[in-house]
Design an enzyme around this catalytic site. Structure first.
Site, PDB file in Angstrom:
ATOM      1  CG  ASP A  42      -1.763   1.125   1.250  1.00  0.00           C
ATOM      2  OD1 ASP A  42      -3.341   1.059   0.611  1.00  0.00           O
ATOM      3  OD2 ASP A  42      -1.713   1.735   2.134  1.00  0.00           O
ATOM      4  CD  GLU A  63      -2.181   6.478   2.828  1.00  0.00           C
ATOM      5  OE1 GLU A  63      -2.497   7.095   2.419  1.00  0.00           O
ATOM      6  OE2 GLU A  63      -2.441   5.331   3.167  1.00  0.00           O
ATOM      7  CG  HIS A  98      -1.608  10.487   3.682  1.00  0.00           C
ATOM      8  ND1 HIS A  98      -0.784  11.923   4.547  1.00  0.00           N
ATOM      9  CD2 HIS A  98      -1.697  10.929   2.771  1.00  0.00           C
ATOM     10  CE1 HIS A  98      -0.107  12.635   3.272  1.00  0.00           C
ATOM     11  NE2 HIS A  98      -0.600  12.235   2.829  1.00  0.00           N
ATOM     12  CG  HIS A 106      -6.656   5.742   4.464  1.00  0.00           C
ATOM     13  ND1 HIS A 106      -6.977   5.052   4.156  1.00  0.00           N
ATOM     14  CD2 HIS A 106      -7.369   6.170   5.254  1.00  0.00           C
ATOM     15  CE1 HIS A 106      -8.272   4.915   3.340  1.00  0.00           C
ATOM     16  NE2 HIS A 106      -7.987   5.731   4.931  1.00  0.00           N
ATOM     17  CG  ASP A 166      -4.467   1.471   5.079  1.00  0.00           C
ATOM     18  OD1 ASP A 166      -4.816   1.353   6.581  1.00  0.00           O
ATOM     19  OD2 ASP A 166      -4.434   2.953   4.103  1.00  0.00           O
TER      20      ASP A 166
END
Length: 252
Positions: A9, A11, A59, A154, A159
């Site tokens: 994942d 960001e 985030h 997040h 995640d």
């Protein structure tokens, strides 16, 4: 042969890599043969640009917070080394892969897909399994009883951890019968160890009327096939084995 998968994942500073937005965090969790190994990779990155307000609300990573972190090019070898030869699992893969391709292009590296064994989009998988329903990570956590109560913002590693649990739950049927990966003897041994009938299975034998009805149905099918029904030939072969065949003669 082991199956190695990496749940990944990211960001970012915004929604579009094509507009020059960058990756600010990457999280990876390793799965081998459907078991979490405990190995992970977690990096914050200096994006060298401002962060959109919408992304910041998701985030919480500010440009000031990331100023002292390495740039993507500084850790590209470390990232690719961790992902090498793995199948990569990503929720909404086109989004993350688009950003990874853009970052790799900046440091003159091949496209992401050519650096890994394969890419699985778990969002597409979830949509196929649950058409017409919400398939966000939060929705899947709720559906598969994966606790995400600690997820206030997040985070790439958090995640990835949640997605790893969701993926294993979502694909649990694939390991309902565990057969060792190896030669045919391993598989045969595993199959022979399976109890049949399973404990607790209630067996109800057919009654005389049911057997008679079944025989009548088979006879009708045989008539339609003009005597060529396979089970008739098998029964005849079993009753009258070929000479010298030890009861296991061939039939054509």
């Amino acid at each position: 042969m082991s199956l190695r998968q990496i749940v990944l994942d990211t960001e970012t500073t915004g929604l579009s890599a094509e507009d020059g937005h960058r990756i600010v965090e990457i999280g990876c969790i390793e799965i081998v043969n459907r078991r979490l190994t405990g190995r992970s990779l977690h990096l914050y990155l200096n994006p060298e640009r401002d962060i959109d307000a919408g992304a910041l609300a998701v985030h919480g990573l500010t440009r000031e917070r990331l100023q002292s972190e390495p740039r993507f090019g500084d850790v590209a070898d470390r990232i690719l080394g961790f992902l090498e030869d793995a199948e990569v699992l990503i929720h909404n893969a086109p989004f993350d892969v688009g950003f990874l391709d853009a970052e790799l292009a900046r440091v003159e590296r091949p496209r992401f897909r050519s650096c890994v064994a394969g890419i699985v989009d778990t969002l597409a998988m979830a949509r196929e399994l649950h058409p017409g329903r919400r398939n966000s990570l939060d929705a899947l956590c709720e559906r598969y009883a994966v606790s995400n109560a600690h997820r206030k913002l997040h985070g790439a590693l958090l995640d990835a951890e949640l997605l790893a649990d969701v993926y294993l739950a979502m694909t649990r049927g694939q390991d309902s019968l565990e057969i060792a990966i190896g030669d045919g003897r391993d598989a045969s041994a595993a199959l022979s160890a399976v109890q049949w009938p399973p404990a607790g299975l209630r067996i109800v034998p057919a009654g005389a009327d049911e057997l008679a009805e079944h025989a009548a149905t088979l006879a009708a099918i045989a008539r339609e096939a003009k005597g060529g029904a396979l089970w008739i030939r098998i029964e005849a072969q079993a009753a009258c084995p070929a000479p010298g065949a030890g009861g296991e003669g061939e039939f054509v």
